[in-house]
Design a protein around this motif. Structure first.
Motif, PDB file in Angstrom:
ATOM      1  N   LEU A   1       0.688  -1.246   0.114  1.00 51.36           N
ATOM      2  CA  LEU A   1       0.130  -0.113   0.090  1.00 51.36           C
ATOM      3  C   LEU A   1       0.774   1.124  -0.011  1.00 51.36           C
ATOM      4  N   ASP A   2       1.752   1.269  -0.728  1.00 54.55           N
ATOM      5  CA  ASP A   2       2.768   2.370  -1.180  1.00 54.55           C
ATOM      6  C   ASP A   2       2.032   3.646  -1.702  1.00 54.55           C
ATOM      7  N   GLU A   3       1.819   4.580  -1.234  1.00 52.28           N
ATOM      8  CA  GLU A   3       0.891   5.648  -1.589  1.00 52.28           C
ATOM      9  C   GLU A   3       1.967   6.307  -2.740  1.00 52.28           C
ATOM     10  N   SER A   4       3.255   6.521  -2.729  1.00 53.19           N
ATOM     11  CA  SER A   4       3.951   7.150  -3.368  1.00 53.19           C
ATOM     12  C   SER A   4       4.116   6.503  -4.836  1.00 53.19           C
ATOM     13  N   SER A   5       3.606   5.162  -4.996  1.00 57.81           N
ATOM     14  CA  SER A   5       3.910   4.537  -6.190  1.00 57.81           C
ATOM     15  C   SER A   5       2.484   3.540  -6.248  1.00 57.81           C
ATOM     16  N   LYS A   6       1.334   4.318  -6.034  1.00 57.56           N
ATOM     17  CA  LYS A   6       0.048   3.392  -5.806  1.00 57.56           C
ATOM     18  C   LYS A   6      -0.399   2.737  -7.174  1.00 57.56           C
ATOM     19  N   ASP A   7       0.117   3.375  -8.389  1.00 61.08           N
ATOM     20  CA  ASP A   7      -0.496   2.870  -9.766  1.00 61.08           C
ATOM     21  C   ASP A   7       0.501   1.904 -10.256  1.00 61.08           C
ATOM     22  N   MET A   8       1.827   1.469  -9.476  1.00 62.16           N
ATOM     23  CA  MET A   8       2.751   0.645 -10.042  1.00 62.16           C
ATOM     24  C   MET A   8       2.462  -1.115  -9.516  1.00 62.16           C
ATOM     25  N   ILE A   9       2.545  -1.710 -10.301  1.00 62.73           N
ATOM     26  CA  ILE A   9       2.427  -3.355  -9.681  1.00 62.73           C
ATOM     27  C   ILE A   9       3.543  -3.734  -8.727  1.00 62.73           C
ATOM     28  N   LYS A  10       2.894  -4.214  -7.732  1.00 63.08           N
ATOM     29  CA  LYS A  10       3.644  -4.627  -6.680  1.00 63.08           C
ATOM     30  C   LYS A  10       4.114  -6.057  -6.703  1.00 63.08           C
ATOM     31  N   LEU A  11       5.501  -6.445  -6.575  1.00 60.15           N
ATOM     32  CA  LEU A  11       5.920  -7.822  -6.836  1.00 60.15           C
ATOM     33  C   LEU A  11       6.747  -8.106  -5.632  1.00 60.15           C
ATOM     34  N   PHE A  12       6.512  -9.466  -5.355  1.00 59.54           N
ATOM     35  CA  PHE A  12       7.327 -10.330  -4.214  1.00 59.54           C
ATOM     36  C   PHE A  12       7.757 -11.607  -4.981  1.00 59.54           C
ATOM     37  N   PRO A  13       8.907 -12.135  -4.517  1.00 57.28           N
ATOM     38  CA  PRO A  13       9.101 -13.525  -4.863  1.00 57.28           C
ATOM     39  C   PRO A  13       7.843 -14.391  -4.484  1.00 57.28           C
ATOM     40  N   PRO A  14       7.843 -15.798  -5.365  1.00 56.56           N
ATOM     41  CA  PRO A  14       6.765 -16.534  -4.992  1.00 56.56           C
ATOM     42  C   PRO A  14       6.462 -16.894  -3.554  1.00 56.56           C
ATOM     43  N   ILE A  15       5.223 -16.931  -3.162  1.00 63.39           N
ATOM     44  CA  ILE A  15       4.908 -17.921  -1.988  1.00 63.39           C
ATOM     45  C   ILE A  15       4.944 -19.161  -1.972  1.00 63.39           C
ATOM     46  N   VAL A  16       5.660 -20.057  -1.436  1.00 60.37           N
ATOM     47  CA  VAL A  16       5.540 -21.341  -1.965  1.00 60.37           C
ATOM     48  C   VAL A  16       4.611 -22.173  -0.913  1.00 60.37           C
ATOM     49  N   VAL A  17       4.132 -22.728  -1.380  1.00 64.65           N
ATOM     50  CA  VAL A  17       2.684 -23.567  -0.781  1.00 64.65           C
ATOM     51  C   VAL A  17       2.818 -25.055  -0.839  1.00 64.65           C
ATOM     52  N   VAL A  18       2.742 -25.928   0.086  1.00 67.68           N
ATOM     53  CA  VAL A  18       2.697 -27.544  -0.087  1.00 67.68           C
ATOM     54  C   VAL A  18       1.005 -27.790   0.127  1.00 67.68           C
ATOM     55  N   VAL A  19       0.517 -28.573  -0.831  1.00 71.21           N
ATOM     56  CA  VAL A  19      -0.858 -29.235  -1.075  1.00 71.21           C
ATOM     57  C   VAL A  19      -0.845 -30.361  -0.032  1.00 71.21           C
ATOM     58  N   MET A  20      -1.171 -30.017   1.242  1.00 67.05           N
ATOM     59  CA  MET A  20      -1.058 -31.182   2.284  1.00 67.05           C
ATOM     60  C   MET A  20      -2.127 -31.885   2.360  1.00 67.05           C
ATOM     61  N   PRO A  21      -2.316 -32.928   2.199  1.00 60.97           N
ATOM     62  CA  PRO A  21      -3.526 -33.861   2.391  1.00 60.97           C
ATOM     63  C   PRO A  21      -3.950 -33.888   4.063  1.00 60.97           C
ATOM     64  N   ILE A  22      -5.242 -34.018   4.283  1.00 66.25           N
ATOM     65  CA  ILE A  22      -5.475 -34.212   5.811  1.00 66.25           C
ATOM     66  C   ILE A  22      -6.079 -35.436   5.932  1.00 66.25           C
ATOM     67  N   GLN A  23      -6.099 -36.011   7.217  1.00 65.43           N
ATOM     68  CA  GLN A  23      -6.766 -37.271   7.483  1.00 65.43           C
ATOM     69  C   GLN A  23      -8.510 -36.918   7.094  1.00 65.43           C
ATOM     70  N   GLN A  24      -8.836 -38.030   6.876  1.00 65.05           N
ATOM     71  CA  GLN A  24     -10.316 -37.852   6.648  1.00 65.05           C
ATOM     72  C   GLN A  24     -11.231 -37.802   8.136  1.00 65.05           C
ATOM     73  N   GLY A  25     -11.954 -36.718   7.982  1.00 64.73           N
ATOM     74  CA  GLY A  25     -12.797 -36.446   9.192  1.00 64.73           C
ATOM     75  C   GLY A  25     -11.919 -35.887  10.495  1.00 64.73           C
ATOM     76  N   ARG A  26     -10.679 -35.426   9.719  1.00 64.84           N
ATOM     77  CA  ARG A  26      -9.769 -34.596  11.035  1.00 64.84           C
ATOM     78  C   ARG A  26      -8.976 -33.772  10.442  1.00 64.84           C
TER      79      ARG A  26
END
Length: 764
Positions: A93-118
Motif C-alpha cells: 500500500l505504498d502511496e507514492s507508487s500506488k499505480d505501480m504493480i507490486k511484486l514479491f518472490p513467489p509464496i511457496v505452498v505445499v498441498v498437504m492432505p489431511i486425514q479424513q474427518g480430522r
C-alpha cells in the motif's frame, strides 16, 4: 435410451498457471519430484479463484491446533507480525507508487492432505494415477491428468493440454483442489502471504475466527477506509503450489508428506540469514542428531495435564532470535540449542572430549561417523553389521533412525527429560508457568495467553510492532484514520503493561515456589508477599545458571559420562562383587543430592547457595545486600565467560555434591573429583601468584619461600571456603602442593578456539 450417470467431482478450487518440477530429498536416487503450479493471487475480486484461494490460504498457526500436532509435524517459524505490519503491508500500500504493480518472490505452498474427518496432516496422498484423456464435449484437446483419489473423493488433480503428443507446461494448465481434503501449508513466504491476507481480512472483516483473533491488533492500523484508497486490482502475488505425486499410499520409501514439506522449506531457506540456527536444527532431516532431538521434543510435547510433572513443550524455546543461546522467552527454561548440544555430545563423544575441568574439546559438527553412537546404542545388533558400517550422521534410513531412536530414548533421552522434570529449580519454574497459564485462562485474556504461552517469540514480535506503530505516529506517517490508530496504539500500550505484570507475576510465583522449602520464610517475605530482593535473586539464578546450556549439559552429560566410565570398568572386572549400575536408580540418587543443595531447606543453606554463586550477604538475617567475595564459584573455578564448551567447570561443581552409593560409580566420581580439584587449584594458584608478582613488581622465580607460602594460603583459603559452602570436605594440603607444581595452570582455563564457539555463548 440409456441413462448416463457421472460421479460429481469433489474438486472445488480451480487454478490456472504454469507447471514445473524440482527435486527434494538427499540428492541421490532417492530424491522425490515435486510437481508445482505457478499461478498468482490478488485482490481483484472479479476473479472467483482469488476469493476462494485467499480464504483457503492461511499460516500454519491458523490451520492446525498446535496441541493436536505431533512434534514432528511442526514445520515452520512463528510469523513476525510486527515486521509484516511495519514493512510488508506498507510496501503493498505504498502511496507514492500506488499505480505501480507490486511484486514479491513467489509464496511457496505445499498441498498437504489431511486425514479424513480430522484436521490433521496425513502422511500420504490417496493413490495417484496418471492418464491421457481424449477430447470431449468440454475439452477440444487431449489432456494429461494426474489425479490423487477416486473421482468424487479427489484430493488434487493436474490437467495439462496435450498438443502434438506433448503435454504443455504452460497455457491452460490447471490444478484443481479439494479444499475439504487438503490444507495449503505455506513453507516459504508466510510473511509475504500474511501481508496480503491482512489486507484481505481487513477489507472483508474476517478476523473473528478464534485462531485469527489474537493477531488482529497487529493490523488494525490498516483500516478498511485507508485500504480502499488504493488500486487493489493491481496487487497480484505469485504463488507456487507444490505436490509430491510419488508420495501416495503405494509409496514404500523413507519420506512422507511432513518430511517433504520440511525438505522443501530447508531447500529454500538453508542459507537464508533470517532462518535461525535453532529452526534449521529443528527441521533438518539429514542430521541424525536432529532426528533424535525431535524424538525428545515429541516426548515432551506428548505430556499433558495428566502428567505427574509440570514439564510442557512451552518450557522449551523452539526458535531463538539469532544464534545466541540465552533463553529469551519468559516461560521457557531450555531450548533447541540446549537439547541438541546435549544429544550431540552424548552420541558423538569419543571418551576424550572431556578431561577434568578443561573445556570440551573437538569440533563436533564435523563428526559424521557414528562408531561411538552405535556402541552406546548397541547399533550393530539393532541394524545388522552391513547397515551399521554404512550409516553416517547425514546418511541414514528412516528404519535405522527409528531403531536407534528407540534405544536412545531409553538409554539417553530419558535423562534429558528426567533433568527437566526432576531437578527441582527447573521443575518449580515449570509449575509456576502452569499456574500463570491457569490464571490467564480464568481471566479469559485472549491476547496475553497467545503472547506468553502459545507461540515462540510472539512477545518479541508484539513489542517490535508496538514500537514501530508509535514511531509512525510520531513521524506523521498516517494521514487518515489517525484517531483510530492512536486508539490502537493505546490498546497496545495497555497490553504491554499487562504482559509486564504477567511476567512479574510469573517471577514472583517462581520465586515463591523456589523458596518454598525454607523453614523460616521471614527472610524472603514482606508480610504475605515475597520480597522483591528475593525475586531478583531468584531471577539471577535462573538467568545466569539454571537456564544455560553449560549448566544443563553439566547435569545430564556429566552424569552419563561418568556412568559410562564406571560401566566400562565394571565390564573389565575391576570391581569384584559390585553389581550392575541401575541407571535410573543412580540418576534419582544423583538428582536428589543436587536438589538438597540447590533447593535449600534452611536459611543457613540458602546463604551458602548465595555465597557459592553471588557473594556474601552483609546483613544478619537478610539475603541482601550482597557484597563481592573471593570464594564464589566464578572467582575460584572460572573467572571468564561461561560458554557452553566450558560446562566441565559446572560438572566439577556438581561432583562436589555427588556421593554415589554404588561402589564402581563412587570410585570413578572420587577420582574425577580429585583430578578436577588439582586442576582448579593449579589455575587459581597461578592467578594469585601472578597478581602477587604484579602488585610487588617481582618475577615468579624471585619469590621467597615465605612469599610462596603466603600465595599458597591466599589460594587455599577461598577454595576451602567455597567447599565449605558446598558442604564438601576441605582440600588436602599436600595434594594441592603437588598440584600447582605438576598440573599446568592452563588446564582449567584453556579456551576452546573453535571458530564457531563465539556464537554459542550462554551470556550476553
Amino acid at each position: 435410451m440409456s441413462l448416463r450417470l457421472r460421479t460429481e467431482t469433489a474438486l472445488d478450487l480451480t487454478l490456472q498457471g504454469t507447471v514445473g518440477s524440482f527435486g527434494v530429498g538427499r540428492g541421490d536416487d532417492r530424491s522425490l519430484r515435486v510437481k508445482y503450479l505457478l499461478t498468482h493471487v490478488g485482490l481483484n475480486f472479479s476473479s472467483a479463484s482469488n476469493d476462494k484461494l485467499l480464504t483457503a490460504l492461511a499460516p500454519v498457526r491458523e490451520i492446525f491446533d498446535f496441541k493436536s500436532l505431533d512434534f514432528d509435524e511442526i514445520m515452520q517459524r512463528d510469523i513476525d507480525d510486527a515486521r509484516v505490519s511495519a514493512e510488508l503491508v506498507p510496501y503493498l500500500l505504498d502511496e507514492s507508487s500506488k499505480d505501480m504493480i507490486k511484486l514479491f518472490p513467489p509464496i511457496v505452498v505445499v498441498v498437504m492432505p489431511i486425514q479424513q474427518g480430522r484436521v490433521q496432516p496425513d502422511n500420504f496422498y490417496p493413490e495417484v494415477v496418471e492418464e491421457k484423456l481424449a477430447p470431449d464435449s468440454d475439452h477440444d484437446h487431449s489432456r494429461l491428468v494426474i489425479r490423487s483419489g477416486a473421482i468424487g473423493n479427489e484430493v488434487f488433480q493436474f490437467e495439462q493440454p496435450i498438443i502434438d503428443d506433448q503435454p504443455l507446461a504452460h497455457d491452460l494448465v490447471r490444478l484443481r483442489l479439494n479444499t475439504h481434503r487438503t490444507r495449503l501449508i505455506i513453507v516459504d513466504g508466510q510473511h509475504r502471504a500474511m501481508a496480503l491476507l491482512a489486507i484481505y481480512r481487513n477489507l472483508k472483516d474476517q478476523w473473528s475466527d478464534e485462531r485469527r483473533a489474537p493477531f488482529k491488533e497487529y493490523y488494525s492500523a490498516w483500516t478498511k477506509s485507508y485500504i480502499e484508497r488504493f488500486n487493489l486490482t493491481d496487487i497480484n502475488l505469485p504463488v507456487l503450489l507444490c505436490t509430491v505425486p510419488e508420495l501416495d499410499e503405494k509409496y514404500g520409501g523413507d519420506f512422507d508428506m511432513k518430511r517433504a514439506a520440511r525438505s522443501i522449506f530447508l531447500t529454500l531457506n538453508k542459507t537464508a540469514r533470517q532462518v535461525s540456527d535453532s529452526r534449521n536444527k529443528l527441521l533438518d532431516d539429514n542430521d541424525l542428531i536432529s532426528a533424535l532431538m525431535r524424538r525428545t521434543l515429541s516426548h515432551i510435547k506428548a505430556k499433558d495435564e495428566r502428567s505427574s510433572r509440570a514439564l510442557r513443550i512451552v518450557n522449551v524455546e523452539l526458535d531463538q532470535d539469532g544464534s545466541r543461546q540465552r533463553i529469551q522467552t519468559p516461560v521457557a527454561i531450555t531450548g533447541v540449542p540446549h537439547i541438541y548440544y546435549m544429544i550431540e555430545h552424548m552420541m558423538l563423544d569419543n571418551g576424550e572430549s572431556v578431561k577434568g575441568v578443561k573445556p570440551r574439546s573437538g569440533t563436533f559438527y564435523n563428526r559424521t561417523r557414528l562408531d561411538d553412537m552405535l556402541t552406546r546404542l548397541e547399533g550393530r545388533d539393532l541394524l545388522g553389521a552391513a547397515t551399521a558400517d554404512a550409516i553416517r550422521r547425514n546418511l541414514f534410513s528412516s528404519d535405522a533412525a527409528e531403531k536407534l531412536g528407540q534405544a536412545f530414548d531409553k538409554l539417553y533421552g530419558a535423562y534429558i527429560i528426567g533433568m527437566l522434570e526432576k531437578f527441582e529449580p527447573i521443575n518449580r519454574h515449570n509449575e509456576a508457568v502452569i499456574e500463570i497459564g491457569e490464571q490467564l485462562e480464568r481471566e479469559h485474556d485472549r491476547q496475553l495467553k497467545p503472547i506468553l504461552l502459545e507461540g515462540q517469540g510472539i512477545g518479541r514480535v508484539f513489542e517490535a510492532h508496538r514500537t514501530n506503530l508509535r514511531q509512525k505516529l510520531q513521524s506523521g506517517y498516517f494521514r487518515t484514520d489517525v484517531p483510530e490508530i492512536e486508539a490502537s496504539a493505546r490498546r497496545l500500550d495497555a497490553t504491554a503493561a499487562r504482559i509486564t505484570d504477567a511476567v512479574a507475576r510469573l517471577h514472583e510465583e517462581r520465586a515463591s515456589r523456589f523458596f518454598n522449602n525454607l523453614n523460616d520464610k521471614r527472610v524472603i517475605r514482606d508480610g504475605d508477599d515475597i520480597e522483591q530482593k528475593a525475586v531478583d535473586l531468584c531471577n539471577r539464578m535462573y538467568d545466569d545458571i539454571f537456564s544455560t546450556v553449560a549448566f544443563q549439559t553439566a547435569i545430564v552429560c556429566g552424569f552419563l559420562g561418568l556412568v559410562e566410565k564406571a560401566e566400562l570398568r565394571l565390564k573389565r572386572g575391576e570391581f569384584s562383587g559390585a553389581g550392575d549400575i541401575i541407571r535410573n536408580d543412580a540418576f534419582d540418587e544423583y538428582i536428589g543430592q543436587l536438589n538438597g543443595f540447590f533447593v535449600p531447606r534452611t536459611v543457613a543453606k540458602l546463604k551458602n547457595l548465595i555465597r557459592v554463586f553471588r557473594g556474601e550477604p552483609t546483613e544478619e538475617g537478610q539475603l541482601a545486600p550482597i557484597r563481592p567475595s573471593t570464594h564464589t564459584f566464578r572467582e575460584v573455578v572460572f573467572r571468564a565467560e561461561m560458554q557452553p564448551d566450558q560446562w566441565p567447570k559446572y560438572r566439577y561443581l556438581l561432583l562436589e555434591l555427588w556421593r554415589p552409593a554404588h561402589m564402581a560409580l563412587a570410585a570413578v566420581v572420587n577420582e574425577e573429583r580429585a583430578e578436577c580439584r588439582r586442576e582448579v587449584f593449579s589455575a587459581l594458584h597461578d592467578h594469585y601468584e601472578t597478581s602477587y608478582c604484579k602488585n610487588f613488581a617481582k618475577l615468579k622465580d624471585e619469590l621467597t619461600s615465605g612469599e610462596r607460602k603466603e600465595v599458597f594460603e591466599q589460594t587455599l583459603a577461598p577454595y576451602n571456603e567455597l567447599l565449605r559452602n558446598l558442604g564438601a570436605e576441605p582440600l588436602n594440603r599436600d595434594a594441592m602442593h603437588e598440584a600447582f607444581s605438576k598440573v599446568p595452570a592452563t588446564a582449567a582455563t584453556d579456551l576452546n578456539t573453535d571458530s564457531d564457539l563465539a556464537e554459542l555463548d550462554d551470556e550476553p
